[in-house]
Write a protein that holds these residues in place. Structure first.
Motif, PDB file in Angstrom:
ATOM      1  N   GLY A 285       0.783  -1.227   0.000  1.00  0.00           N
ATOM      2  CA  GLY A 285       0.000   0.000   0.000  1.00  0.00           C
ATOM      3  C   GLY A 285       0.815   1.277   0.000  1.00  0.00           C
ATOM      4  O   GLY A 285       0.299   2.339  -0.377  1.00  0.00           O
ATOM      5  N   VAL A 286       2.088   1.202   0.413  1.00  0.00           N
ATOM      6  CA  VAL A 286       2.890   2.423   0.534  1.00  0.00           C
ATOM      7  C   VAL A 286       4.047   2.490  -0.465  1.00  0.00           C
ATOM      8  O   VAL A 286       4.637   3.563  -0.641  1.00  0.00           O
ATOM      9  CB  VAL A 286       3.463   2.585   1.965  1.00  0.00           C
ATOM     10  CG1 VAL A 286       2.348   2.597   2.999  1.00  0.00           C
ATOM     11  CG2 VAL A 286       4.498   1.500   2.297  1.00  0.00           C
ATOM     12  N   GLY A 291       8.592   9.312  -3.164  1.00  0.00           N
ATOM     13  CA  GLY A 291       9.605   9.569  -2.147  1.00  0.00           C
ATOM     14  C   GLY A 291       9.829   8.428  -1.176  1.00  0.00           C
ATOM     15  O   GLY A 291      10.766   8.482  -0.373  1.00  0.00           O
ATOM     16  N   ILE A 292       8.999   7.400  -1.221  1.00  0.00           N
ATOM     17  CA  ILE A 292       9.143   6.300  -0.270  1.00  0.00           C
ATOM     18  C   ILE A 292      10.341   5.424  -0.632  1.00  0.00           C
ATOM     19  O   ILE A 292      10.551   5.060  -1.788  1.00  0.00           O
ATOM     20  CB  ILE A 292       7.865   5.430  -0.235  1.00  0.00           C
ATOM     21  CG1 ILE A 292       6.791   6.091   0.625  1.00  0.00           C
ATOM     22  CG2 ILE A 292       8.157   4.039   0.320  1.00  0.00           C
ATOM     23  CD1 ILE A 292       7.057   6.057   2.116  1.00  0.00           C
ATOM     24  N   ASP A 312      13.935  12.830   1.899  1.00  0.00           N
ATOM     25  CA  ASP A 312      15.034  13.107   2.811  1.00  0.00           C
ATOM     26  C   ASP A 312      14.537  13.653   4.143  1.00  0.00           C
ATOM     27  O   ASP A 312      15.295  14.264   4.901  1.00  0.00           O
ATOM     28  CB  ASP A 312      16.019  14.097   2.179  1.00  0.00           C
ATOM     29  CG  ASP A 312      15.354  15.431   1.821  1.00  0.00           C
ATOM     30  OD1 ASP A 312      14.114  15.555   1.973  1.00  0.00           O
ATOM     31  OD2 ASP A 312      16.088  16.350   1.385  1.00  0.00           O
ATOM     32  N   VAL A 313      13.258  13.421   4.454  1.00  0.00           N
ATOM     33  CA  VAL A 313      12.662  13.905   5.697  1.00  0.00           C
ATOM     34  C   VAL A 313      13.212  13.103   6.873  1.00  0.00           C
ATOM     35  O   VAL A 313      13.312  11.866   6.805  1.00  0.00           O
ATOM     36  CB  VAL A 313      11.128  13.798   5.644  1.00  0.00           C
ATOM     37  CG1 VAL A 313      10.512  14.324   6.938  1.00  0.00           C
ATOM     38  CG2 VAL A 313      10.580  14.557   4.444  1.00  0.00           C
ATOM     39  N   ALA A 376       2.996  12.293   3.317  1.00  0.00           N
ATOM     40  CA  ALA A 376       3.836  12.498   2.130  1.00  0.00           C
ATOM     41  C   ALA A 376       3.397  13.735   1.366  1.00  0.00           C
ATOM     42  O   ALA A 376       4.239  14.525   0.892  1.00  0.00           O
ATOM     43  CB  ALA A 376       3.794  11.268   1.230  1.00  0.00           C
ATOM     44  N   GLN A 377       2.103  13.950   1.231  1.00  0.00           N
ATOM     45  CA  GLN A 377       1.603  15.132   0.551  1.00  0.00           C
ATOM     46  C   GLN A 377       1.920  16.403   1.334  1.00  0.00           C
ATOM     47  O   GLN A 377       2.148  17.474   0.750  1.00  0.00           O
ATOM     48  CB  GLN A 377       0.081  15.013   0.369  1.00  0.00           C
ATOM     49  CG  GLN A 377      -0.339  13.933  -0.599  1.00  0.00           C
ATOM     50  CD  GLN A 377      -1.846  13.765  -0.690  1.00  0.00           C
ATOM     51  OE1 GLN A 377      -2.593  14.281   0.140  1.00  0.00           O
ATOM     52  NE2 GLN A 377      -2.309  13.037  -1.706  1.00  0.00           N
ATOM     53  N   GLU A 378       1.998  16.287   2.650  1.00  0.00           N
ATOM     54  CA  GLU A 378       2.230  17.423   3.527  1.00  0.00           C
ATOM     55  C   GLU A 378       3.685  17.879   3.537  1.00  0.00           C
ATOM     56  O   GLU A 378       3.984  19.075   3.528  1.00  0.00           O
ATOM     57  CB  GLU A 378       1.771  17.076   4.941  1.00  0.00           C
ATOM     58  CG  GLU A 378       2.001  18.188   5.975  1.00  0.00           C
ATOM     59  CD  GLU A 378       1.555  17.755   7.364  1.00  0.00           C
ATOM     60  OE1 GLU A 378       2.021  18.375   8.351  1.00  0.00           O
ATOM     61  OE2 GLU A 378       0.749  16.803   7.482  1.00  0.00           O
ATOM     62  N   VAL A 379       4.616  16.922   3.552  1.00  0.00           N
ATOM     63  CA  VAL A 379       6.020  17.269   3.798  1.00  0.00           C
ATOM     64  C   VAL A 379       6.894  17.193   2.555  1.00  0.00           C
ATOM     65  O   VAL A 379       8.029  17.687   2.575  1.00  0.00           O
ATOM     66  CB  VAL A 379       6.618  16.396   4.918  1.00  0.00           C
ATOM     67  CG1 VAL A 379       5.850  16.556   6.207  1.00  0.00           C
ATOM     68  CG2 VAL A 379       6.675  14.934   4.492  1.00  0.00           C
ATOM     69  N   CYS A 380       6.399  16.548   1.493  1.00  0.00           N
ATOM     70  CA  CYS A 380       7.257  16.397   0.302  1.00  0.00           C
ATOM     71  C   CYS A 380       6.918  17.444  -0.751  1.00  0.00           C
ATOM     72  O   CYS A 380       5.799  17.943  -0.840  1.00  0.00           O
ATOM     73  CB  CYS A 380       7.071  15.006  -0.288  1.00  0.00           C
ATOM     74  SG  CYS A 380       7.784  13.712   0.765  1.00  0.00           S
TER      75      CYS A 380
END
Length: 380
Positions: A285-286, A291-292, A312-313, A376-380
């Motif tokens: 699912g991920v 970015g994963i 790179d978070v 992912a949508q928030e930080v990337c």
């Protein structure tokens, strides 16, 4: 709260575990410290826990199971109780600090030599390279059955055969596999299996120990009260009292017995199948989230762990957002596995570890997938 930190400790337990601990606290005396009902009840519970541990591991019987406070203590006892000055030991970069630090201490103090076999960036191990690490003075191979970072499971039977071919013993750190990956000491030719109670055995914290093959003489590191042979100047030299000193945590071991009974009823294979199915569902699912990066997968099997990073978070930020925004518990950072992080290239960023239990649900997994997509949508 959704709990995906089971590789650290299982928070969700079968109800019988808490019930067993509660009963023990109000009814147990000291194990081996009397012939009254309270002491005998405690003693029988501990004996049954020894028996179930031996059965779980295909071990030589209950008298060869010694209890400790956790797997770290068990590994320290085994390493310091078997290694002598001038001996050589072998381990791998997949090892937890519970294996590495006792060996590093012996190395740093000039008491022993050590070879650490590298792990590939995909989490796999080169077994030819493992064999090449052995020499004429090799006494022990101390091996993590599975990486607590990536969940990669290693071929301990093959490693045991290599060790024995070179006249060495094999000691297995089963912290991540006991109760969820089949272990058979007889069939896999294992000398010592060290375990902890608070992970996949569903027991309380403060429980653990070792199952020791017949004929393995481990020097006692702790001595003192044993409940027997009290007039002797030295600690008993017979198992399991030889490796146990002081009053056992019978209250905790009552809970461990309940956890072991649950696993016995479900079956290790069934527990493993469901745990891995949850991890597979999560990974599927991920894995396509932009970015994963998912780590491991290069070994012969896995536990219920998925370790990942998001671009790179910093891993701690991702884990914190999962907790504060979605009430999802994960583990970020170094995971007490420094060499494994170096092998997979995450020593600076760390990694976010999702670790699943037989008692988690598909609905919880799907919630975790949705949460990671939103982050992912928030930080990337």
């Amino acid at each position: 709260m959704i709990y995906f930190d089971n590789a650290a400790t299982t928070m969700l337990k079968p109800p019988a575990v808490a019930e067993a601990v509660a009963r023990a606290i109000t009814s147990f005396g000291g194990v081996g410290r009397g012939v009254h009902e309270a002491s005998l009840d405690a003693g029988m519970t501990v004996f049954m826990a020894r028996q179930k541990i031996s059965d779980l591991f295909g071990g030589p019987g209950p008298k060869q199971v010694a209890f400790t406070s956790n797997v770290t203590e068990a590994l320290n006892i085994v390493v310091y109780g078997l290694m002598q000055p001038g001996d050589h030991a072998v381990t791998t970069a997949a090892s937890h600090n519970s294996v590495l630090r006792p060996l590093f201490r012996l190395q740093d103090e000039g008491q022993a030599d050590l070879t650490v076999v590298p792990i590939a960036p995909d989490g796999g191990i080169d077994y030819d390279e493992f064999e090449a690490a052995f020499g004429p003075k090799t006494k022990l191979a101390v091996i993590g059955h599975a990486s607590n970072l990536t969940g990669d499971v290693y071929d301990i039977a093959r490693m045991a055969d290599i060790a024995h071919a070179h006249g060495a013993l094999i000691v297995v750190d089963a912290a991540q596999t006991a109760g969820t990956v089949p272990i058979d000491m007889a069939a896999q030719h294992l000398d010592v299996v060290c375990f902890t109670g608070h992970k996949s055995l569903f027991g309380p914290q403060g429980t653990g120990g070792m199952c020791v093959a017949e004929g393995i003489d481990i020097k006692a590191i702790k001595v003192g009260g044993s409940g027997t042979h009290s007039y002797d100047r030295v600690h008993p030299d017979f198992m399991p009292e030889h490796l146990e000193a002081g009053t056992l945590n019978a209250h905790g071991l009552a809970g461990l017995l309940a956890g072991l009974t649950y696993i016995e009823e479900k079956g290790v294979d069934a527990v493993h199948e469901k745990t891995c199915a949850l991890a597979d569902r999560f990974e599927a699912g991920v894995k396509d989230i932009p970015g994963i990066k998912i780590y491991g997968g290069g070994a012969s099997g896995r536990t219920g762990i998925v370790a990942l990073n998001l671009a790179d978070v910093n891993s701690s930020l991702v884990s914190d957002l999962l907790n504060t925004q979605f009430e999802i518990c994960t583990r970020a950072g170094a995971h007490c596995a420094p060499l494994m992080h170096m092998a997979i290239g995450t020593e600076q960023q760390g990694a976010v570890r999702f670790s699943f239990s037989h008692l988690n649900t598909e609905e919880e997994v799907d919630t975790g997938i949705a949460a990671l997509k939103e982050i992912a949508q928030e930080v990337c």
